[in-house]
Structure formats: C-alpha cells, structure tokens
Design a protein around this motif. Structure first.
Motif, PDB file in Angstrom:
ATOM      1  N   ILE A   1       0.756  -1.396  -0.433  1.00  0.00           N
ATOM      2  CA  ILE A   1      -0.140   0.515   0.418  1.00  0.00           C
ATOM      3  C   ILE A   1       0.682   1.568  -0.083  1.00  0.00           C
ATOM      4  N   GLU A   2       1.976   1.426   1.010  1.00  0.00           N
ATOM      5  CA  GLU A   2       2.994   2.592   0.863  1.00  0.00           C
ATOM      6  C   GLU A   2       3.056   2.265  -0.063  1.00  0.00           C
ATOM      7  N   ALA A   3       4.571   1.300  -1.094  1.00  0.00           N
ATOM      8  CA  ALA A   3       4.640   1.829  -2.314  1.00  0.00           C
ATOM      9  C   ALA A   3       3.631   2.138  -3.641  1.00  0.00           C
ATOM     10  N   ARG A   4       2.990   1.652  -3.408  1.00  0.00           N
ATOM     11  CA  ARG A   4       1.451   2.237  -4.622  1.00  0.00           C
ATOM     12  C   ARG A   4       1.200   4.010  -4.068  1.00  0.00           C
ATOM     13  N   GLU A   5       1.340   4.096  -2.794  1.00  0.00           N
ATOM     14  CA  GLU A   5       1.596   5.399  -2.859  1.00  0.00           C
ATOM     15  C   GLU A   5       2.461   6.545  -3.129  1.00  0.00           C
ATOM     16  N   GLN A   6       3.379   5.595  -2.827  1.00  0.00           N
ATOM     17  CA  GLN A   6       4.874   6.752  -3.039  1.00  0.00           C
ATOM     18  C   GLN A   6       5.173   6.938  -4.472  1.00  0.00           C
ATOM     19  N   GLY A   7       4.729   5.574  -4.892  1.00  0.00           N
ATOM     20  CA  GLY A   7       5.149   6.085  -7.113  1.00  0.00           C
ATOM     21  C   GLY A   7       3.514   6.741  -8.046  1.00  0.00           C
ATOM     22  N   GLN A   8       2.603   6.233  -7.027  1.00  0.00           N
ATOM     23  CA  GLN A   8       0.932   7.616  -7.396  1.00  0.00           C
ATOM     24  C   GLN A   8       1.564   9.293  -7.166  1.00  0.00           C
ATOM     25  N   ALA A   9       2.419   9.176  -6.411  1.00  0.00           N
ATOM     26  CA  ALA A   9       2.382  10.436  -5.529  1.00  0.00           C
ATOM     27  C   ALA A   9       3.379  10.938  -6.514  1.00  0.00           C
ATOM     28  N   GLU A  10       4.485   9.974  -7.014  1.00  0.00           N
ATOM     29  CA  GLU A  10       5.554  10.391  -7.538  1.00  0.00           C
ATOM     30  C   GLU A  10       5.530  11.084  -8.941  1.00  0.00           C
ATOM     31  N   SER A  11       4.568  10.135  -9.145  1.00  0.00           N
ATOM     32  CA  SER A  11       3.659   9.792 -10.819  1.00  0.00           C
ATOM     33  C   SER A  11       2.880  11.569 -11.610  1.00  0.00           C
ATOM     34  N   VAL A  12       2.226  11.615  -9.645  1.00  0.00           N
ATOM     35  CA  VAL A  12       1.584  13.153 -10.026  1.00  0.00           C
ATOM     36  C   VAL A  12       3.242  14.757 -10.397  1.00  0.00           C
TER      37      VAL A  12
END
Length: 78
Positions: free
Chosen positions: A55-66
């Motif tokens: 869950i944390e990896a997905r949240e971080q990946g999405q934040a970097e993408s944005v």
C-alpha cells in the motif's frame, strides 16, 4: 484488488518446483504512462507487513507520478 485496496493485489502462485509463493503486489502508472509494479513476499514480511508495504509503495509511486506530470506540465507552460 484482492487486498481491498485499489492497485494492491494478493497473489498465490506455484513455482516450477511446486512451492507455493504468496505475495502482495503494488501497481501504478508512472509519469511516462508506464505501469510500475513492486512485489512484497508474505513469507519474508508476514501478511500484515507485506500488505502495508505494498500500500505504501503504491501511494509513493502515485505521488511521484503526479509530481512528474506536474513538472512536465509546468515546463511546457514556460
């Protein structure tokens, strides 16, 4: 996903040798619109920790993408 969290799935697979491997996968789309995935072993981290890490990896990946998309948008405006 099977975890109850969008973009995070719990998978059970059998290896060629017959061993059962259980993992949580995190998936997101990066700033270049490529799908990125990270895997967390339930054997290694335990059920709750592997799920939390995915869950944390997905949240971080999405934040970097944005951030990446925002930076590109701002670059095109200047």
């Amino acid at each position: 996903g099977s975890s109850g969290v969008l973009g995070v799935t719990r998978e059970v697979q059998r290896t060629a040798s017959g061993r059962i491997v259980e993992t949580y996968w995190a998936a997101w789309t990066d700033a270049d619109k490529r799908v990125r995935r990270r895997c967390f072993s339930i054997d290694r981290y335990g059920e709750a920790e592997a799920r939390r890490m995915a869950i944390e990896a997905r949240e971080q990946g999405q934040a970097e993408s944005v951030r990446g998309r925002t930076t590109r948008l701002l670059d095109t405006l200047h």
